[in-house]
Motif scaffolding. Structure first.
Motif, mmCIF file in Angstrom:
data_model
loop_
_atom_site.group_PDB
_atom_site.id
_atom_site.type_symbol
_atom_site.label_atom_id
_atom_site.label_comp_id
_atom_site.label_asym_id
_atom_site.label_seq_id
_atom_site.Cartn_x
_atom_site.Cartn_y
_atom_site.Cartn_z
ATOM 1 N N ASN A 157 21.771 28.097 16.093
ATOM 2 C CA ASN A 157 21.202 26.832 15.589
ATOM 3 C C ASN A 157 21.305 26.741 14.072
ATOM 4 N N PHE A 158 21.188 27.893 13.393
ATOM 5 C CA PHE A 158 21.351 27.929 11.936
ATOM 6 C C PHE A 158 22.771 27.490 11.571
ATOM 7 N N PHE A 159 23.760 28.019 12.278
ATOM 8 C CA PHE A 159 25.152 27.642 12.025
ATOM 9 C C PHE A 159 25.397 26.169 12.363
ATOM 10 N N ARG A 160 24.830 25.726 13.485
ATOM 11 C CA ARG A 160 25.016 24.322 13.892
ATOM 12 C C ARG A 160 24.411 23.356 12.887
ATOM 13 N N ASN A 161 23.346 23.784 12.228
ATOM 14 C CA ASN A 161 22.688 22.924 11.243
ATOM 15 C C ASN A 161 23.577 22.677 10.029
ATOM 16 N N TYR A 162 24.298 23.727 9.596
ATOM 17 C CA TYR A 162 25.106 23.618 8.370
ATOM 18 C C TYR A 162 26.603 23.430 8.632
ATOM 19 N N ASN A 163 27.049 23.752 9.844
ATOM 20 C CA ASN A 163 28.487 23.660 10.140
ATOM 21 C C ASN A 163 28.717 23.036 11.518
ATOM 22 N N PRO A 164 28.166 21.853 11.762
ATOM 23 C CA PRO A 164 28.319 21.249 13.090
ATOM 24 C C PRO A 164 29.746 20.774 13.352
ATOM 25 N N CYS A 165 30.175 20.955 14.588
ATOM 26 C CA CYS A 165 31.505 20.476 14.989
ATOM 27 C C CYS A 165 31.527 20.375 16.518
ATOM 28 N N GLU A 166 31.634 19.168 17.038
ATOM 29 C CA GLU A 166 31.575 18.967 18.486
ATOM 30 C C GLU A 166 32.706 19.677 19.214
ATOM 31 N N THR A 167 33.867 19.748 18.580
ATOM 32 C CA THR A 167 35.023 20.354 19.250
ATOM 33 C C THR A 167 35.199 21.833 18.909
ATOM 34 N N GLY A 168 34.359 22.355 17.991
ATOM 35 C CA GLY A 168 34.481 23.753 17.582
ATOM 36 C C GLY A 168 33.800 24.689 18.569
ATOM 37 N N PRO A 169 34.018 25.993 18.403
ATOM 38 C CA PRO A 169 33.388 26.972 19.291
ATOM 39 C C PRO A 169 31.866 26.923 19.179
ATOM 40 N N TYR A 170 31.177 26.708 20.323
ATOM 41 C CA TYR A 170 29.717 26.691 20.392
ATOM 42 C C TYR A 170 29.110 25.589 19.512
ATOM 43 N N GLY A 171 29.877 24.511 19.263
ATOM 44 C CA GLY A 171 29.371 23.414 18.451
ATOM 45 C C GLY A 171 29.338 23.724 16.975
ATOM 46 N N VAL A 172 30.135 24.712 16.571
ATOM 47 C CA VAL A 172 30.184 25.158 15.171
ATOM 48 C C VAL A 172 31.639 25.125 14.706
ATOM 49 N N THR A 173 31.858 24.867 13.414
ATOM 50 C CA THR A 173 33.229 24.839 12.905
ATOM 51 C C THR A 173 33.925 26.182 13.111
ATOM 52 N N ALA A 174 35.231 26.137 13.303
ATOM 53 C CA ALA A 174 36.016 27.356 13.518
ATOM 54 C C ALA A 174 35.944 28.273 12.307
ATOM 55 N N ASP A 175 35.915 27.687 11.101
ATOM 56 C CA ASP A 175 35.848 28.505 9.880
ATOM 57 C C ASP A 175 34.542 29.296 9.814
ATOM 58 N N CYS A 176 33.438 28.679 10.202
ATOM 59 C CA CYS A 176 32.133 29.350 10.188
ATOM 60 C C CYS A 176 32.142 30.555 11.135
#
Length: 326
Positions: A157-176
């Motif tokens: 959830n911490f990652f999703r808060n700062y690096n959200p991405c609907e198409t990324g792994p687990y809703g997080v940007t690939a770079d994160c």
């Protein structure tokens, strides 16, 4: 010396942390008490990084951390009218942190030279005496604080808060996620090789961009409690939450983590004698440090042993896999 005097005065009588912070803010503006105007002085090279010239401390941005020694977070004004944040610790011997951070910094440079950037964060530390010194401020959040935070409650959830991405792994940007997996692998291997202990979740932090950061190196080499102490049983810190974030031990992401651990071990082993030589040089004059327990030669011997020079590359792959499984 004026800063040491200021911090010592602030802590006199103990008391509530918030009240102590207010006391420090007031004392910073009292130019008569310490014969120096802390808010505006001629440009001076910052001992932590002499390329930075500081000319004042901003009282409004001063804070003290929640620990027994209450390190001070100071925001300096530079001669380029920029802010530089550093931590000043009084009552703490930073020589151990400085020593191991120099070794980690060398390891990071050696890995980058082999095109293996593991997104590590070997910050600066400088002991100005055996009782106080400066530490570079790392803009990251302790994992323990993330898990206790009502907004987050989990690393994901911490990652999703700062690096959200609907198409990324687990809703997080690939770079994160890439930063997280790489830095986790790098620190797992490095902390194992150096025998770093006391890896609780207050000593592990995460940046908003996904980088894992290890801080506070009080136990390593011979001073780590060891597997039979009941204190720590694993070769390095790899919690279930960490693995779950990589989609479990059978996932492709975790397979990538294993491969990065192996590559890191192999590349550092190629340079083991350069690393060992640095450690031998750093033991000179530092034999009294707790990490050596008065036996620096034994610390070097154990360091060399952990590189497992008796194994070939296939043997190292199996060995690293066993460490991860453990």
């Amino acid at each position: 010396s004026s800063l040491v005097q200021l911090v010592s005065t602030v802590k006199e009588g103990g008391g509530d942390r918030l009240k102590t912070i207010e006391k420090m803010k007031q004392l910073l503006t009292d130019s008569e008490k310490f014969n120096i105007d802390f808010t505006n002085f001629p440009p001076l090279p910052l001992p932590l990084d002499p390329s930075i010239r500081v000319c004042g401390i901003k009282p409004s941005k001063v804070t003290l951390f929640k620990s027994s020694l209450m390190p001070a977070r100071l925001t300096f004004t530079t001669d380029k009218d920029e802010d530089y944040v550093a931590i000043f610790k009084n009552g703490d011997d930073l020589r151990q942190d400085q020593l191991i951070l120099q070794i980690i910094s060398l390891m990071d440079k050696l890995l980058r030279r082999e095109n293996l950037d593991l997104k590590l964060s070997p910050y600066q530390a400088l002991a100005t005496s055996s009782k106080h010194g400066f530490v570079q401020f790392v803009d990251a959040v302790g994992i323990a604080d993330i898990l206790k935070n009502r907004t987050y409650g989990s690393i994901l959830n911490f990652f999703r808060n700062y690096n959200p991405c609907e198409t990324g792994p687990y809703g997080v940007t690939a770079d994160c996620m890439d930063n997280y997996v790489k830095s986790c692998a790098g620190y797992c291997v490095i902390t194992y090789l150096l025998g770093v202990g006391d890896r609780h979740l207050d000593n592990l932090m995460l940046t908003k961009s996904g980088n894992l950061v290890h801080i506070d190196f009080g136990f390593y080499f011979l001073s780590s409690p060891g597997k039979n102490s009941g204190f720590e049983s694993a070769p390095f810190k790899l919690t279930r939450d960490f693995v779950k974030l990589m989609d479990g031990p059978d996932s492709r992401t975790f397979a990538k983590f294993r491969e990065l651990c192996y590559k890191t071990f192999i590349e550092l082993r190629k340079h083991c004698y350069q690393i060992i030589l640095l450690v031998e040089m750093l033991t000179e004059g530092n034999e009294d440090l707790a990490c050596f327990l008065g036996k620096p030669d034994e610390a070097v011997r154990q360091l060399k042993h952990r590189f497992r020079l008796d194994l070939n590359d296939n043997g190292i792959r199996k060995y690293v896999d066993e460490l991860v499984d453990e």
